[in-house]
Design a protein around this motif. Structure first.
Motif, PDB file in Angstrom:
ATOM      1  N   LEU A 120       5.692  -0.010  -7.361  1.00  8.14           N
ATOM      2  CA  LEU A 120       4.727  -1.057  -7.054  1.00  8.14           C
ATOM      3  C   LEU A 120       4.039  -0.839  -5.718  1.00  8.14           C
ATOM      4  O   LEU A 120       4.653  -0.401  -4.746  1.00  8.14           O
ATOM      5  N   GLY A 121       2.759  -1.199  -5.658  1.00 17.12           N
ATOM      6  CA  GLY A 121       1.992  -1.123  -4.439  1.00 17.12           C
ATOM      7  C   GLY A 121       1.469   0.280  -4.158  1.00 17.12           C
ATOM      8  O   GLY A 121       1.901   1.262  -4.760  1.00 17.12           O
ATOM      9  N   LYS A 122       0.532   0.372  -3.222  1.00 17.17           N
ATOM     10  CA  LYS A 122      -0.015   1.671  -2.852  1.00 17.17           C
ATOM     11  C   LYS A 122       1.041   2.581  -2.257  1.00 17.17           C
ATOM     12  O   LYS A 122       0.991   3.795  -2.407  1.00 17.17           O
ATOM     13  N   SER A 123       2.014   1.983  -1.563  1.00 14.13           N
ATOM     14  CA  SER A 123       3.050   2.764  -0.896  1.00 14.13           C
ATOM     15  C   SER A 123       4.264   3.029  -1.771  1.00 14.13           C
ATOM     16  O   SER A 123       5.161   3.769  -1.383  1.00 14.13           O
ATOM     17  N   ALA A 124       4.302   2.407  -2.957  1.00 15.53           N
ATOM     18  CA  ALA A 124       5.474   2.517  -3.845  1.00 15.53           C
ATOM     19  C   ALA A 124       6.740   2.065  -3.132  1.00 15.53           C
ATOM     20  O   ALA A 124       7.822   2.609  -3.348  1.00 15.53           O
ATOM     21  N   HIS A 141      13.261  -5.800 -14.276  1.00 14.19           N
ATOM     22  CA  HIS A 141      14.516  -6.246 -13.650  1.00 14.19           C
ATOM     23  C   HIS A 141      14.959  -5.165 -12.677  1.00 14.19           C
ATOM     24  O   HIS A 141      14.297  -4.144 -12.515  1.00 14.19           O
ATOM     25  N   GLU A 142      16.034  -5.412 -11.963  1.00 17.62           N
ATOM     26  CA  GLU A 142      16.565  -4.467 -10.972  1.00 17.62           C
ATOM     27  C   GLU A 142      15.515  -4.080  -9.934  1.00 17.62           C
ATOM     28  O   GLU A 142      15.164  -2.909  -9.775  1.00 17.62           O
ATOM     29  N   MET A 143      15.007  -5.058  -9.191  1.00 27.58           N
ATOM     30  CA  MET A 143      14.058  -4.763  -8.127  1.00 27.58           C
ATOM     31  C   MET A 143      14.756  -3.982  -7.015  1.00 27.58           C
ATOM     32  O   MET A 143      15.830  -4.359  -6.541  1.00 27.58           O
ATOM     33  N   ASN A 144      14.155  -2.846  -6.624  1.00 28.74           N
ATOM     34  CA  ASN A 144      14.731  -1.988  -5.592  1.00 28.74           C
ATOM     35  C   ASN A 144      13.729  -1.727  -4.477  1.00 28.74           C
ATOM     36  O   ASN A 144      12.518  -1.715  -4.710  1.00 28.74           O
ATOM     37  N   VAL A 145      14.234  -1.485  -3.286  1.00 29.03           N
ATOM     38  CA  VAL A 145      13.428  -1.069  -2.154  1.00 29.03           C
ATOM     39  C   VAL A 145      13.581   0.434  -2.000  1.00 29.03           C
ATOM     40  O   VAL A 145      14.673   0.937  -1.721  1.00 29.03           O
ATOM     41  N   LYS A 146      12.476   1.176  -2.228  1.00 28.35           N
ATOM     42  CA  LYS A 146      12.468   2.636  -2.109  1.00 28.35           C
ATOM     43  C   LYS A 146      13.637   3.273  -2.855  1.00 28.35           C
ATOM     44  O   LYS A 146      14.227   4.260  -2.398  1.00 28.35           O
ATOM     45  N   ASN A 147      13.992   2.706  -4.008  1.00 28.72           N
ATOM     46  CA  ASN A 147      15.076   3.230  -4.842  1.00 28.72           C
ATOM     47  C   ASN A 147      16.405   3.354  -4.096  1.00 28.72           C
ATOM     48  O   ASN A 147      17.268   4.153  -4.454  1.00 28.72           O
TER      49      ASN A 147
END
Length: 213
Positions: A121-125, A146-152
């Motif tokens: 998501l987003g330009k920066s992923a 589901h499973e929202m992650n920050v930078k994997n």
């Protein structure tokens, strides 16, 4: 080469309406892009006092604070193979409010290990989520995140998105309904509307920066 949605749905993909199959069946081998134009009947969500905080995500095309009715809308899809050889499709959405143009950008690829689609998501992923994909009785497509992650790296208790899309035979266009909901704050963003699409030739020079977006 199968599209990411063909990989995720398997034989179920053939149960989709033919026009939905065309839209969600493009792959890098096709060398085409999708241009969609239409209007969102209504865009709503988020209590008024909390909306200023959404401006933080607007620069990265993650979220926006504007709300309204009958908002012009465009969509661009680019299907290509990334540097890792993964089949990818980018989603570039623009909402034309009276005093601002806002974006929601994403890029999706099929994760062979998880056997699910990953949505960056987003330009920066900076955020990503895993998607469940299914087919409705009417031949529409239903997508849940589901499973929202920050930078994997780690999971967060973030908003989850549901998308339902079907083909309107009378209008010869696609009806879209998107609902972004936070487990505590409720509806963050909801929009729905009608979009007409066309398929255009594409070269890799047309793919936006970031490779994915």
């Amino acid at each position: 080469m199968k599209s990411i949605f063909q990989q995720a749905l398997g034989e179920k993909f053939n149960q989709l309406h033919p026009e939905i199959q065309k839209k969600f069946g493009i792959s890098s081998q096709d060398k085409i892009m999708i241009l969609g134009q239409g209007r969102m009947t209504e865009i709503r969500g988020t209590p008024l006092l909390l909306r200023p905080f959404l401006h933080i995500g607007s620069k990265d095309h993650l979220i926006f604070a504007e709300r309204g009715k009958n908002i012009p809308f465009t969509l661009e899809n680019y299907a290509y193979a990334d540097e890792q050889g993964r089949e990818v499709i980018s989603y570039i959405r623009r909402f034309f409010f009276p005093y601002a143009i806002r974006g929601l950008d994403a890029a999706m690829y099929y994760d062979e290990e998880k056997q699910m689609i990953v949505d960056e998501l987003g330009k920066s992923a900076s955020l990503s989520s895993v998607l469940d994909v299914d087919v409705t009785k009417e031949g529409g497509i239903l997508i849940h995140s589901h499973e929202m992650n920050v930078k994997n790296s780690y999971k967060i208790n973030g908003p989850l998105t549901s998308l339902y899309e079907h083909y309107d035979e009378q209008e010869q266009a696609f009806r879209i309904h998107v609902h972004v909901e936070h487990p505590i704050l409720g509806t963050i963003l909801m929009y729905e509307g009608l979009v007409h699409i066309e398929f255009l030739p594409m070269t890799y020079s047309y793919i936006p920066e970031r490779g994915i977006l």
